[in-house]
Write an enzyme that holds these catalytic residues in place. Structure first.
Site, PDB file in Angstrom:
ATOM      1  CD  GLU A 105      14.123  23.055  12.502  1.00  0.00           C
ATOM      2  OE1 GLU A 105      13.535  23.261  11.422  1.00  0.00           O
ATOM      3  OE2 GLU A 105      14.988  22.182  12.659  1.00  0.00           O
ATOM      4  CG  HIS A 137      16.028  18.692  11.653  1.00  0.00           C
ATOM      5  ND1 HIS A 137      15.147  17.638  11.825  1.00  0.00           N
ATOM      6  CD2 HIS A 137      15.475  19.498  10.711  1.00  0.00           C
ATOM      7  CE1 HIS A 137      14.124  17.788  11.011  1.00  0.00           C
ATOM      8  NE2 HIS A 137      14.287  18.899  10.324  1.00  0.00           N
ATOM      9  CE  LYS A 194      11.148  23.740   5.649  1.00  0.00           C
ATOM     10  NZ  LYS A 194      12.181  22.694   5.787  1.00  0.00           N
ATOM     11  CG  ASP A 226      15.605  15.122  14.262  1.00  0.00           C
ATOM     12  OD1 ASP A 226      15.290  14.516  15.300  1.00  0.00           O
ATOM     13  OD2 ASP A 226      14.813  15.841  13.637  1.00  0.00           O
ATOM     14  CD  GLU A 272      16.330  17.955   7.602  1.00  0.00           C
ATOM     15  OE1 GLU A 272      15.213  17.459   7.388  1.00  0.00           O
ATOM     16  OE2 GLU A 272      16.534  19.170   7.673  1.00  0.00           O
ATOM     17  CD  GLU A 278      18.001  23.328   7.665  1.00  0.00           C
ATOM     18  OE1 GLU A 278      17.296  22.350   7.974  1.00  0.00           O
ATOM     19  OE2 GLU A 278      17.937  24.426   8.259  1.00  0.00           O
ATOM     20  CG  ASP A 329      15.563  23.612   4.935  1.00  0.00           C
ATOM     21  OD1 ASP A 329      16.215  22.971   4.093  1.00  0.00           O
ATOM     22  OD2 ASP A 329      14.914  23.081   5.858  1.00  0.00           O
TER      23      ASP A 329
END
Length: 378
Positions: A332, A299, A169, A272, A249, A223, A197
């Site tokens: 994921e 996602h 992240k 997602d 997502e 991402e 991401d």
């Protein structure tokens, strides 16, 4: 089939405190929850679905939509999806309404598989594969200052579990993100796959600067570099730096993805299943993407219900491009703290060596633990 007519639609709002808060670039999490929907038929079949999004907001939408389903044939998934979407399309073409419809749709697929004695991936025409390589999601910000230390410790734990790909992240400021990414890559070494991401924390110039600065870190994808509404920004980031761009997502339905696909705003689409419209809609999105030669890596960030639904879709999403040396989609697998997720299924979906098998029981192939529903009921 009178027995497959829908008798009840019951949302469940679940919530649990976290032992240690964590953050992504947009917010802190001190609690984590889930919104599951339980659909029961006249002959006692029970299907489970899950919505991505705030449980307290998606649950009342499911309750509002329930009368459209009651008494209807649970196997008429497409008709029921259209009825729910059309009833609120003036008010909810994206966001919470579609997340609620996603939960209903997943539950209907679960019922269909049970009624026919087949796993969902068989109803979708598969499987192309019976197991999927997973990457580990986590690596969030904690209320500590030694960020590299705890992220490295987390990485060591994930590698020990068998993961060969980790997702870091970012979104903490350009200079800090560049330094953290480079230091994290050095800490995990060159053999572990790395994804980044930033959860749309950048504008296009900042995202381009980041991508260029870490281009030599062998990053698999970048991402959500910019906000989901900024499709022109996505195109700028694609053109301006060398790392493959991923996103989607926070996009919804085939109509929401159509522009992303036709304009080729990303290299890798990430719908997602618990947000984009359910199994029905994600399959349509993946088929559209295949026609344009775009990779799809869903996602996933929920409980075992969303995970199982995602696995059934991953079983049928084609390799892109196809060939003797395929590049199959990845799963994921969220490894961040989530007490509800960890207790929800009677038999959790396991992984070995970073590989997860697709459930092969009827429907989603899972069983929800009702003691966990009672324990975490909000």
């Amino acid at each position: 089939m009178r027995g497959t007519r829908i008798r009840s639609v019951t949302p469940h709002v679940l919530m649990a405190d976290l032992p240690e808060p964590f953050a992504y670039s947009q917010a802190w999490y001190r609690r984590r929850g889930a919104m599951l929907v339980e659909i029961q038929t006249e002959d006692g079949l029970i299907g489970w679905g899950e919505a991505f999004g705030p449980p307290e907001l998606t649950a009342p939408i499911c309750s509002w939509l329930a009368p459209l389903l009651l008494g209807q044939d649970a196997l008429a998934r497409e008709a029921l999806w259209q009825a729910a979407y059309n009833r609120l399309r003036d008010h909810g073409q994206r966001g919470l309404v579609i997340e609620a419809i996603s939960a209903l749709d997943i539950a209907l697929w679960d019922i269909a598989g049970q009624a026919l004695g087949l796993p969902v991936h068989r109803l979708l025409g598969g499987p192309l594969r019976t197991e999927v390589q997973a990457y580990a999601t986590g690596f969030y910000r904690r209320e500590r200052r030694d960020h590299l230390r705890y992220l490295t410790e987390e990485a060591e734990a994930r590698v020990d579990e068998g993961f060969g790909i980790l997702k870091l992240k970012t979104g903490w400021g350009l200079a800090e993100d560049i330094a953290l990414t480079r230091d994290f890559r050095h800490a995990i070494g060159p053999k572990i796959g790395l994804l980044v991401d930033c959860n749309h924390a950048y504008d296009a110039p900042t995202a381009i600067a980041f991508g260029r600065a870490v281009a030599d870190c062998d990053i698999g994808w970048f991402e959500e570099p910019v906000p989901p509404e900024d499709l022109d920004g996505y195109l700028e980031v694609k053109r301006g730096q060398p790392i493959p761009v991923a996103g989607g997502e926070a996009s919804f339905t085939r109509w929401g993805f159509a522009e992303m696909i036709t304009r080729r705003t990303v290299h890798i689409l990430q719908p997602d299943v618990a947000a984009c419209g359910g199994i029905s809609e994600l399959k349509k999105i993946a088929d559209m993407a295949a026609a344009f030669g775009m990779r799809v890596n869903p996602h996933v960030w929920g409980t075992g219900v969303a995970l199982a639904a995602s696995l059934h879709l991953l079983a049928v999403i084609p390799d892109n491009p196809p060939g003797l040396f395929p590049n199959p989609p990845l799963l994921e697998l969220d490894r961040s703290p989530h007490p509800v997720r960890d207790a929800l299924l009677q038999v959790p979906i396991g992984f070995t060596g970073g590989v997860v098998r697709v459930p092969d029981g009827p429907g989603l192939g899972i069983a929800v633990d009702r003691a966990a529903l009672a324990r975490f009921a909000a």
